[in-house]
Design a protein around this motif. Structure first.
Motif, PDB file in Angstrom:
ATOM      1  N   THR A 168     -16.214   8.499 -18.121  1.00  0.00           N
ATOM      2  CA  THR A 168     -14.762   7.577 -18.429  1.00  0.00           C
ATOM      3  C   THR A 168     -14.760   6.619 -17.541  1.00  0.00           C
ATOM      4  O   THR A 168     -13.660   5.994 -17.232  1.00  0.00           O
ATOM      5  CB  THR A 168     -13.828   8.566 -18.468  1.00  0.00           C
ATOM      6  OG1 THR A 168     -13.433   9.516 -17.235  1.00  0.00           O
ATOM      7  CG2 THR A 168     -13.767   9.485 -19.600  1.00  0.00           C
ATOM      8  N   LYS A 169     -15.555   6.326 -16.511  1.00  0.00           N
ATOM      9  CA  LYS A 169     -15.450   5.341 -15.430  1.00  0.00           C
ATOM     10  C   LYS A 169     -15.179   4.077 -15.806  1.00  0.00           C
ATOM     11  O   LYS A 169     -14.400   3.199 -15.006  1.00  0.00           O
ATOM     12  CB  LYS A 169     -16.956   5.352 -14.713  1.00  0.00           C
ATOM     13  CG  LYS A 169     -16.896   4.437 -13.611  1.00  0.00           C
ATOM     14  CD  LYS A 169     -18.382   4.683 -12.885  1.00  0.00           C
ATOM     15  CE  LYS A 169     -18.549   3.808 -11.620  1.00  0.00           C
ATOM     16  NZ  LYS A 169     -20.040   3.967 -11.049  1.00  0.00           N
ATOM     17  N   TYR A 170     -15.649   3.548 -16.938  1.00  0.00           N
ATOM     18  CA  TYR A 170     -15.317   2.263 -17.465  1.00  0.00           C
ATOM     19  C   TYR A 170     -14.173   2.093 -18.411  1.00  0.00           C
ATOM     20  O   TYR A 170     -13.831   0.918 -19.046  1.00  0.00           O
ATOM     21  CB  TYR A 170     -16.692   1.641 -17.891  1.00  0.00           C
ATOM     22  CG  TYR A 170     -17.825   1.778 -17.032  1.00  0.00           C
ATOM     23  CD1 TYR A 170     -18.044   1.001 -15.978  1.00  0.00           C
ATOM     24  CD2 TYR A 170     -18.731   2.473 -17.173  1.00  0.00           C
ATOM     25  CE1 TYR A 170     -18.916   1.102 -14.957  1.00  0.00           C
ATOM     26  CE2 TYR A 170     -19.697   2.794 -16.542  1.00  0.00           C
ATOM     27  CZ  TYR A 170     -19.784   2.006 -15.240  1.00  0.00           C
ATOM     28  OH  TYR A 170     -20.924   1.904 -14.289  1.00  0.00           O
ATOM     29  N   LEU A 171     -13.209   3.122 -18.567  1.00  0.00           N
ATOM     30  CA  LEU A 171     -12.153   2.949 -19.210  1.00  0.00           C
ATOM     31  C   LEU A 171     -10.915   2.011 -18.591  1.00  0.00           C
ATOM     32  O   LEU A 171     -10.412   1.337 -19.271  1.00  0.00           O
ATOM     33  CB  LEU A 171     -11.533   4.264 -19.544  1.00  0.00           C
ATOM     34  CG  LEU A 171     -12.009   5.097 -20.651  1.00  0.00           C
ATOM     35  CD1 LEU A 171     -11.506   6.613 -20.324  1.00  0.00           C
ATOM     36  CD2 LEU A 171     -11.701   4.576 -22.126  1.00  0.00           C
ATOM     37  N   HIS A 172     -10.912   2.261 -17.538  1.00  0.00           N
ATOM     38  CA  HIS A 172      -9.762   1.305 -16.734  1.00  0.00           C
ATOM     39  C   HIS A 172     -10.370  -0.109 -16.610  1.00  0.00           C
ATOM     40  O   HIS A 172     -11.595  -0.488 -16.461  1.00  0.00           O
ATOM     41  CB  HIS A 172      -9.611   2.045 -15.311  1.00  0.00           C
ATOM     42  CG  HIS A 172      -8.859   3.357 -15.401  1.00  0.00           C
ATOM     43  ND1 HIS A 172      -7.643   3.360 -15.770  1.00  0.00           N
ATOM     44  CD2 HIS A 172      -9.656   4.643 -15.448  1.00  0.00           C
ATOM     45  CE1 HIS A 172      -7.684   4.964 -16.112  1.00  0.00           C
ATOM     46  NE2 HIS A 172      -8.698   5.381 -15.521  1.00  0.00           N
ATOM     47  N   ARG A 173      -9.295  -0.948 -16.595  1.00  0.00           N
ATOM     48  CA  ARG A 173      -9.413  -2.294 -16.344  1.00  0.00           C
ATOM     49  C   ARG A 173      -8.657  -3.017 -15.157  1.00  0.00           C
ATOM     50  O   ARG A 173      -7.882  -2.279 -14.813  1.00  0.00           O
ATOM     51  CB  ARG A 173      -9.143  -3.173 -17.775  1.00  0.00           C
ATOM     52  CG  ARG A 173      -9.790  -2.383 -18.978  1.00  0.00           C
ATOM     53  CD  ARG A 173      -9.030  -3.210 -20.240  1.00  0.00           C
ATOM     54  NE  ARG A 173      -9.612  -2.229 -21.311  1.00  0.00           N
ATOM     55  CZ  ARG A 173      -9.230  -2.467 -22.675  1.00  0.00           C
ATOM     56  NH1 ARG A 173      -8.212  -3.167 -23.064  1.00  0.00           N
ATOM     57  NH2 ARG A 173      -9.853  -1.784 -23.645  1.00  0.00           N
ATOM     58  N   GLU A 174      -9.123  -4.160 -14.781  1.00  0.00           N
ATOM     59  CA  GLU A 174      -8.597  -4.606 -13.639  1.00  0.00           C
ATOM     60  C   GLU A 174      -7.148  -5.027 -13.607  1.00  0.00           C
ATOM     61  O   GLU A 174      -6.578  -4.862 -12.750  1.00  0.00           O
ATOM     62  CB  GLU A 174      -9.323  -5.937 -13.133  1.00  0.00           C
ATOM     63  CG  GLU A 174     -10.957  -5.791 -12.966  1.00  0.00           C
ATOM     64  CD  GLU A 174     -11.502  -6.878 -12.577  1.00  0.00           C
ATOM     65  OE1 GLU A 174     -12.280  -7.267 -11.307  1.00  0.00           O
ATOM     66  OE2 GLU A 174     -11.414  -7.940 -13.450  1.00  0.00           O
ATOM     67  N   ALA A 175      -6.704  -5.222 -14.801  1.00  0.00           N
ATOM     68  CA  ALA A 175      -5.232  -5.548 -14.909  1.00  0.00           C
ATOM     69  C   ALA A 175      -4.534  -4.262 -15.151  1.00  0.00           C
ATOM     70  O   ALA A 175      -3.238  -4.468 -15.065  1.00  0.00           O
ATOM     71  CB  ALA A 175      -5.043  -6.467 -16.312  1.00  0.00           C
ATOM     72  N   ASP A 176      -4.890  -3.159 -15.208  1.00  0.00           N
ATOM     73  CA  ASP A 176      -4.295  -2.050 -15.671  1.00  0.00           C
ATOM     74  C   ASP A 176      -3.315  -1.626 -14.206  1.00  0.00           C
ATOM     75  O   ASP A 176      -3.576  -1.749 -13.128  1.00  0.00           O
ATOM     76  CB  ASP A 176      -5.160  -0.634 -15.535  1.00  0.00           C
ATOM     77  CG  ASP A 176      -6.033  -0.785 -17.073  1.00  0.00           C
ATOM     78  OD1 ASP A 176      -5.370  -1.649 -17.801  1.00  0.00           O
ATOM     79  OD2 ASP A 176      -6.710   0.046 -16.994  1.00  0.00           O
ATOM     80  N   PRO A 177      -2.080  -0.998 -14.216  1.00  0.00           N
ATOM     81  CA  PRO A 177      -1.031  -0.538 -13.326  1.00  0.00           C
ATOM     82  C   PRO A 177      -1.886   0.446 -12.387  1.00  0.00           C
ATOM     83  O   PRO A 177      -2.739   1.181 -13.053  1.00  0.00           O
ATOM     84  CB  PRO A 177      -0.073  -0.245 -13.939  1.00  0.00           C
ATOM     85  CG  PRO A 177      -0.434   0.199 -15.457  1.00  0.00           C
ATOM     86  CD  PRO A 177      -1.455  -0.725 -15.513  1.00  0.00           C
ATOM     87  N   ASN A 178      -1.481   0.441 -11.410  1.00  0.00           N
ATOM     88  CA  ASN A 178      -1.924   1.394 -10.342  1.00  0.00           C
ATOM     89  C   ASN A 178      -1.690   2.800 -10.786  1.00  0.00           C
ATOM     90  O   ASN A 178      -0.518   3.183 -11.190  1.00  0.00           O
ATOM     91  CB  ASN A 178      -1.322   1.140  -8.879  1.00  0.00           C
ATOM     92  CG  ASN A 178      -2.060   0.027  -8.362  1.00  0.00           C
ATOM     93  OD1 ASN A 178      -3.221  -0.359  -8.467  1.00  0.00           O
ATOM     94  ND2 ASN A 178      -1.345  -0.640  -7.233  1.00  0.00           N
TER      95      ASN A 178
END
Length: 313
Positions: free
Chosen positions: A16-26
């Motif tokens: 699931t490493k690539y689920l998160h995006r740069e603009a996602d909140p911490n």
């Protein structure tokens, strides 16, 4: 070669490493990211059903499912070719792409999100010449040509593998599409291309390549290829080479190089009717670009998706 040089070592079979995006909140949870993928899939399916006939809708929804599963479990990285029929704007096309996340992402953007769908003819009475800077594999060019079947389309793309795909898409369809293998820049000469098997993010802008390939949460890191020299041309040189005195629609998606171009001479803008441009705001400042457009008599039009559309006031 069917994948990037490090994909086997750096990307587990299930991840699931690539689920998160740069603009996602911490602190955004994996569950929340998975819910987003499901929500986007549902939106894609709705768009497919509302925009296309049954067969095309099922086909596009299926590729959307493949994309979202890939981002959620294991990214698709094949170079194997797939060709599917799509009817868009009452025009039947054969659309070729590779079975990888990048190409399927572009397929979704162009034919489901419709990011290049815009009432161009309301601002340019007769669209005769379209220029596609950063043409990738030619899906935007196909979409724009379907919207304006009598227009001449000039494509500029620096990545060898993308150019080969672009040529395939040109050969499969009867549009007036011409291809130049080069990068577009503020000055002509030779520049360094940072290619990547997330094909749509290859760039000639070093800080963009460094930021993307240095981020372990982005696919560009395991899919990076060796930098290579490529020819760079200016928009004026392209116009002269093809005898173009008016660009009715100019599409620009050049992965950060737009800042350099818009900081240079803007005389070429006097010959442009509508400019649809993706400003890569994460890497470049948008305000100087928008100010440059306004200085040449353009204003931003309301539009959906990642692109800004500029029309003459």
């Amino acid at each position: 070669m069917t994948h990037g040089p490090e994909i086997g070592r750096q990307v587990p079979f299930v991840t699931t490493k690539y689920l998160h995006r740069e603009a996602d909140p911490n602190g955004m949870s994996t569950l929340a990211a998975l819910r987003r993928e499901v929500g986007e899939l549902a939106t894609d399916i709705h768009r497919a059903r509302s925009k296309y006939g049954t067969e095309d809708a099922l086909r596009l929804a299926g590729w959307s499912l493949a994309y979202h599963v890939g981002m959620s479990v294991h990214p698709l990285v094949s170079r194997k070719l797939k060709t599917v029929p799509i009817t868009s704007n009452n025009t039947s096309m054969q659309v070729a792409f590779r079975r990888n996340q990048s190409d399927i992402y572009i397929l979704r953007e162009v034919f489901l999100e419709g990011i290049y769908d815009f009432p161009y003819s309301e601002h340019v009475p007769k669209v005769r010449t379209i220029v596609d800077l950063g043409a990738n594999i030619g899906l935007a060019a196909l979409s724009l040509a379907a919207q304006h079947p009598n227009a001449r389309v000039l494509c500029v793309e620096p990545v060898d593998e993308n150019v080969r795909m672009l040529e395939i898409n040109r050969a499969l369809n009867g549009f007036d599409i011409e291809v130049t293998k080069a990068a577009v820049d503020a000055v002509s000469g030779e520049v360094t291309l940072f290619p990547n098997e997330w094909w749509s993010s290859s760039t000639i802008t070093p800080n963009v390549a460094s930021a993307r390939e240095g981020n372990p949460g982005r696919m560009e890191q395991p899919l990076a290829l060796k930098p290579q020299p490529v020819k760079a041309i200016t928009i004026d040189e392209l116009s002269m080479a093809y005898g173009v005195d008016q660009i009715d629609v100019l599409k620009m998606d050049i992965e950060g190089a737009e800042a350099n171009i818009m900081a240079g001479s803007l005389d070429w803008l006097d010959r442009v009717g509508v400019l649809i441009m993706e400003i890569h705001r994460r890497y470049v400042e948008a305000d100087p670009i928008i100010a440059a457009m306004e200085s040449k008599g353009f204003t931003r039009a309301r539009h959906h998706g990642p692109c800004d559309v500029f029309v003459r006031t």
